[in-house]
Design a protein around this motif. Structure first.
Motif, PDB file in Angstrom:
ATOM      1  N   SER A  13       0.842  -1.193   0.000  1.00 12.50           N
ATOM      2  CA  SER A  13       0.000   0.000   0.000  1.00 12.50           C
ATOM      3  C   SER A  13       0.880   1.246   0.000  1.00 12.50           C
ATOM      4  N   PHE A  14       0.257   2.373  -0.331  1.00 11.26           N
ATOM      5  CA  PHE A  14       0.965   3.653  -0.364  1.00 11.26           C
ATOM      6  C   PHE A  14       0.212   4.659   0.506  1.00 11.26           C
ATOM      7  N   LYS A  15       0.933   5.281   1.407  1.00 10.24           N
ATOM      8  CA  LYS A  15       0.329   6.305   2.259  1.00 10.24           C
ATOM      9  C   LYS A  15       0.335   7.633   1.502  1.00 10.24           C
ATOM     10  N   THR A  16      -0.849   8.205   1.280  1.00 14.68           N
ATOM     11  CA  THR A  16      -0.984   9.477   0.574  1.00 14.68           C
ATOM     12  C   THR A  16      -1.797  10.456   1.425  1.00 14.68           C
ATOM     13  N   HIS A  17      -1.857  11.708   0.984  1.00 14.50           N
ATOM     14  CA  HIS A  17      -2.628  12.709   1.738  1.00 14.50           C
ATOM     15  C   HIS A  17      -4.126  12.424   1.669  1.00 14.50           C
ATOM     16  N   SER A  43      -3.935  -1.467 -16.958  1.00 16.70           N
ATOM     17  CA  SER A  43      -3.158  -0.504 -16.180  1.00 16.70           C
ATOM     18  C   SER A  43      -3.816  -0.257 -14.824  1.00 16.70           C
ATOM     19  N   GLY A  44      -2.998  -0.238 -13.776  1.00 16.50           N
ATOM     20  CA  GLY A  44      -3.513   0.031 -12.439  1.00 16.50           C
ATOM     21  C   GLY A  44      -3.963  -1.191 -11.667  1.00 16.50           C
ATOM     22  N   CYS A  45      -3.769  -2.394 -12.240  1.00 18.02           N
ATOM     23  CA  CYS A  45      -4.250  -3.596 -11.549  1.00 18.02           C
ATOM     24  C   CYS A  45      -3.253  -4.115 -10.513  1.00 18.02           C
ATOM     25  N   GLY A  46      -2.021  -3.583 -10.500  1.00 12.25           N
ATOM     26  CA  GLY A  46      -1.050  -3.987  -9.485  1.00 12.25           C
ATOM     27  C   GLY A  46       0.096  -4.826  -9.996  1.00 12.25           C
ATOM     28  N   LYS A  47       0.205  -5.019 -11.321  1.00 10.66           N
ATOM     29  CA  LYS A  47       1.252  -5.880 -11.884  1.00 10.66           C
ATOM     30  C   LYS A  47       2.643  -5.360 -11.546  1.00 10.66           C
ATOM     31  N   SER A  48       2.909  -4.122 -11.954  1.00 11.67           N
ATOM     32  CA  SER A  48       4.248  -3.543 -11.756  1.00 11.67           C
ATOM     33  C   SER A  48       4.569  -3.351 -10.284  1.00 11.67           C
ATOM     34  N   VAL A  49       3.578  -2.919  -9.500  1.00 12.62           N
ATOM     35  CA  VAL A  49       3.806  -2.705  -8.061  1.00 12.62           C
ATOM     36  C   VAL A  49       4.183  -4.016  -7.385  1.00 12.62           C
ATOM     37  N   THR A  50       3.560  -5.112  -7.809  1.00 16.09           N
ATOM     38  CA  THR A  50       3.899  -6.429  -7.254  1.00 16.09           C
ATOM     39  C   THR A  50       5.378  -6.734  -7.463  1.00 16.09           C
ATOM     40  N   MET A  51       5.859  -6.528  -8.679  1.00 15.76           N
ATOM     41  CA  MET A  51       7.251  -6.852  -8.988  1.00 15.76           C
ATOM     42  C   MET A  51       8.229  -5.863  -8.361  1.00 15.76           C
ATOM     43  N   MET A  52       7.849  -4.587  -8.327  1.00 20.84           N
ATOM     44  CA  MET A  52       8.713  -3.591  -7.678  1.00 20.84           C
ATOM     45  C   MET A  52       8.783  -3.841  -6.176  1.00 20.84           C
ATOM     46  N   SER A  53       7.717  -4.408  -5.609  1.00 23.59           N
ATOM     47  CA  SER A  53       7.718  -4.757  -4.183  1.00 23.59           C
ATOM     48  C   SER A  53       8.720  -5.871  -3.910  1.00 23.59           C
ATOM     49  N   ILE A  54       8.763  -6.855  -4.811  1.00 19.10           N
ATOM     50  CA  ILE A  54       9.692  -7.966  -4.647  1.00 19.10           C
ATOM     51  C   ILE A  54      11.134  -7.471  -4.678  1.00 19.10           C
ATOM     52  N   MET A  55      11.409  -6.533  -5.591  1.00 18.94           N
ATOM     53  CA  MET A  55      12.769  -6.009  -5.745  1.00 18.94           C
ATOM     54  C   MET A  55      13.067  -4.838  -4.812  1.00 18.94           C
ATOM     55  N   LEU A  58      10.333   0.585  -4.504  1.00 19.92           N
ATOM     56  CA  LEU A  58       9.232   1.528  -4.375  1.00 19.92           C
ATOM     57  C   LEU A  58       9.620   2.745  -3.542  1.00 19.92           C
ATOM     58  N   ALA A  59       8.794   3.777  -3.621  1.00 17.31           N
ATOM     59  CA  ALA A  59       9.041   5.031  -2.901  1.00 17.31           C
ATOM     60  C   ALA A  59       8.924   4.826  -1.388  1.00 17.31           C
ATOM     61  N   ASP A  60       9.386   5.813  -0.649  1.00 14.24           N
ATOM     62  CA  ASP A  60       9.420   5.726   0.815  1.00 14.24           C
ATOM     63  C   ASP A  60       8.031   5.670   1.444  1.00 14.24           C
ATOM     64  N   ASN A  61       6.997   6.119   0.719  1.00 13.14           N
ATOM     65  CA  ASN A  61       5.649   6.091   1.303  1.00 13.14           C
ATOM     66  C   ASN A  61       4.952   4.739   1.124  1.00 13.14           C
ATOM     67  N   SER A  62       5.698   3.748   0.628  1.00 17.63           N
ATOM     68  CA  SER A  62       5.124   2.407   0.437  1.00 17.63           C
ATOM     69  C   SER A  62       5.252   1.574   1.704  1.00 17.63           C
ATOM     70  N   VAL A  63       4.290   0.676   1.885  1.00 20.18           N
ATOM     71  CA  VAL A  63       4.313  -0.290   2.988  1.00 20.18           C
ATOM     72  C   VAL A  63       4.188  -1.677   2.363  1.00 20.18           C
ATOM     73  N   ILE A  64       5.239  -2.498   2.510  1.00 24.94           N
ATOM     74  CA  ILE A  64       5.266  -3.829   1.892  1.00 24.94           C
ATOM     75  C   ILE A  64       5.196  -4.883   2.984  1.00 24.94           C
ATOM     76  N   GLU A  65       4.205  -5.762   2.907  1.00 23.11           N
ATOM     77  CA  GLU A  65       4.040  -6.846   3.875  1.00 23.11           C
ATOM     78  C   GLU A  65       3.794  -8.149   3.119  1.00 23.11           C
ATOM     79  N   SER A  66       4.187  -9.252   3.712  1.00 23.16           N
ATOM     80  CA  SER A  66       3.949 -10.551   3.085  1.00 23.16           C
ATOM     81  C   SER A  66       4.121 -11.654   4.120  1.00 23.16           C
ATOM     82  N   ASP A  67       3.729 -12.853   3.733  1.00 21.88           N
ATOM     83  CA  ASP A  67       3.983 -14.032   4.562  1.00 21.88           C
ATOM     84  C   ASP A  67       5.272 -14.721   4.141  1.00 21.88           C
ATOM     85  N   GLY A  68       6.000 -14.088   3.241  1.00 22.35           N
ATOM     86  CA  GLY A  68       7.287 -14.624   2.796  1.00 22.35           C
ATOM     87  C   GLY A  68       7.525 -14.398   1.318  1.00 22.35           C
ATOM     88  N   ILE A  69       8.745 -13.998   0.964  1.00 18.40           N
ATOM     89  CA  ILE A  69       9.181 -13.919  -0.437  1.00 18.40           C
ATOM     90  C   ILE A  69      10.440 -14.767  -0.517  1.00 18.40           C
TER      91      ILE A  69
END
Length: 335
Positions: A13-17, A43-55, A58-69
Motif C-alpha cells: 500500500s501507499f500512504k498518501t494525503h 493498467s492500475g491492476c497492481g502488476k508492476s507494483v507487485t514486482m517492484m515490491s519484490i525487488m 518503491l518510494a518511501d511512502n510504500s508499505v510492503i508486507e507478506s507471509d514470505g518472499i
C-alpha cells in the motif's frame, strides 16, 4: 521443477494525503527455475507494483508486507537495503517499461552496461568492457564495439530496449522481470524482442516474469499466466487454461479484446465497459463485480476465494462455486 521464486500473500500500500492506496491485496504466485510466466491485466491492476515490491524499488511512502518472499531458497522479505543491493542486478534483473527514461542520457551505453558487472563480479574495467561488447552482440545490436561508445539518444527505440535487456542480463541473473518490454515498439520490433527473450531463456536457462496488459504477447513465451485485477490474482493457470478454458469474466473480457487470428469472419472487438475499482476504498466483494454482466448479490458483498477449477488452474469467481448458475464461456477459440 524446483521453485526459484515463491511469493506468499504479498500486500503493498501507499500512504498518501488522501489515505492509504491498497495497490496489492494478497498476491501469491511462484516461478520455477528456467520457466517463463506471464502477469496480465489492465493498467492500475497492481502488476508492476507487485514486482517492484519484490525487488524493493518503491518510494518511501510504500508499505510492503507478506507471509514470505522466497528467492533461491532464502526468504528476502526482511532483507536490508544493503542485502537487496547484492541481489538486484546480480541474481535478479529488471527490464523497465520505457528504456529512454531508464537509461541515463548523460552516460554512454558501455558505461551503463558494465556498471553492475564491475560492482557484482569484481572484474576489471577491461574485462567488463569486453563482456559488454559480447552482450550487445548477443541481443542483436550491430557493430557492438561502436555502440558501446554511444549515448542512448543515438539508439533507435528497439535498440534501446535491446540495450536494457543486455544490462539486465550481463550478470547472468537467475530471474528477469520484464515490465511491458514491448510497449511503444512497432509490431515487427515487438516480435523480435519476444523472440530474443525466448532464445535467451532457452540458452541461459533464465526464469522470466513477463508483465503485460496484452494476452497476445504472452502466448508464445509463457507456460503459465496470472491474470490480475484490482490488486489481486483473479485467475491463474497454464497458457492453455487461460486461452481455451478461462473461467473468470475478466479473462473473457481480455480475450474478447484481442483479435482472433483463427477466425474466418471479421469480428468486432468488445471493450470492457466501466472503470477499475478505487483502491483507496477497495470493494468488500469481487473487484470486478461492478463491470461484470454476470454479477450476483454475493459478488458485491464477499470477495471470492481462488476456486480449484482444474489441475493447477484456479479462478477467483463465485460462478465457479458448485451452487452458482452455469454460464457458458463467450470465448470460441479452438485448441
Amino acid at each position: 521443477m524446483s521453485k526459484l521464486l515463491e511469493v506468499k500473500n504479498l500486500r503493498t500500500s501507499f500512504k498518501t494525503h488522501l489515505g492509504e492506496v491498497q495497490a496489492v491485496r494478497g498476491v501469491s504466485f511462484h516461478v520455477d527455475k528456467g520457466e517463463a510466466i506471464g502477469v496480465v491485466g489492465e493498467s492500475g491492476c497492481g502488476k508492476s507494483v507487485t514486482m517492484m515490491s519484490i525487488m524493493r524499488l518503491l518510494a518511501d511512502n510504500s508499505v510492503i508486507e507478506s507471509d514470505g518472499i522466497i528467492f533461491d531458497g532464502e526468504d528476502i522479505s526482511n532483507y536490508s537495503e544493503k542485502e537487496m543491493e547484492k541481489i538486484r542486478g546480480d541474481k535478479m534483473g529488471m527490464i523497465f517499461q520505457d528504456p529512454m527514461t531508464s537509461l541515463n542520457p548523460l552516460y554512454k551505453i558501455g558505461d551503463q552496461l558494465t556498471e553492475h558487472l564491475i560492482k557484482h563480479k569484481k572484474i576489471s574495467k577491461k574485462e567488463a568492457w569486453q563482456k559488454g561488447i559480447e552482450m550487445l552482440d548477443l541481443v542483436g545490436i550491430p557493430s557492438p564495439e561502436k555502440r558501446m561508445k554511444q549515448y542512448p539518444h543515438e539508439f533507435s527505440g528497439g535498440m534501446r530496449q535491446r540495450a536494457m535487456i543486455a544490462i539486465s542480463l550481463i550478470c547472468e541473473p537467475n530471474l528477469i522481470i520484464a515490465d511491458e518490454p514491448t510497449t511503444a515498439l512497432d509490431v515487427t520490433i515487438q516480435a523480435q524482442i519476444l523472440d530474443l527473450m525466448k532464445g535467451l531463456k532457452e540458452r541461459l536457462n533464465t526464469s522470466i516474469i513477463l508483465i503485460t496488459h496484452d494476452l497476445g504477447v504472452v502466448a508464445d513465451l509463457c507456460s503459465r499466466i496470472n491474470v490480475m485485477y484490482g490488486g489481486i490474482v483473479v485467475e491463474t493457470g497454464s497458457d492453455e487454461d487461460i486461452f481455451y478454458r478461462g473461467r473468470h469474466p475478466y479473462t473473457w473480457g481480455l480475450l474478447n479484446s484481442v483479435p482472433n487470428p483463427m477466425s474466418e469472419m471479421k469480428e468486432k472487438l468488445v471493450p470492457i465497459e466501466g472503470q477499475p475499482p478505487d483502491l483507496l476504498k477497495p470493494p468488500n466483494g469481487c473487484p470486478f463485480a461492478d463491470r461484470c454482466e454476470y454479477n450476483m448479490k454475493v459478488c458485491l458483498e464477499n470477495q471470492p476465494p481462488l476456486f480449484e477449477v482444474g489441475e493447477g488452474h484456479k479462478c477467483a469467481c463465485w460462478l465457479c462455486h458448485s451452487d452458482a448458475p452455469k454460464v457458458e464461456s463467450p470465448i470460441g477459440r479452438e485448441e
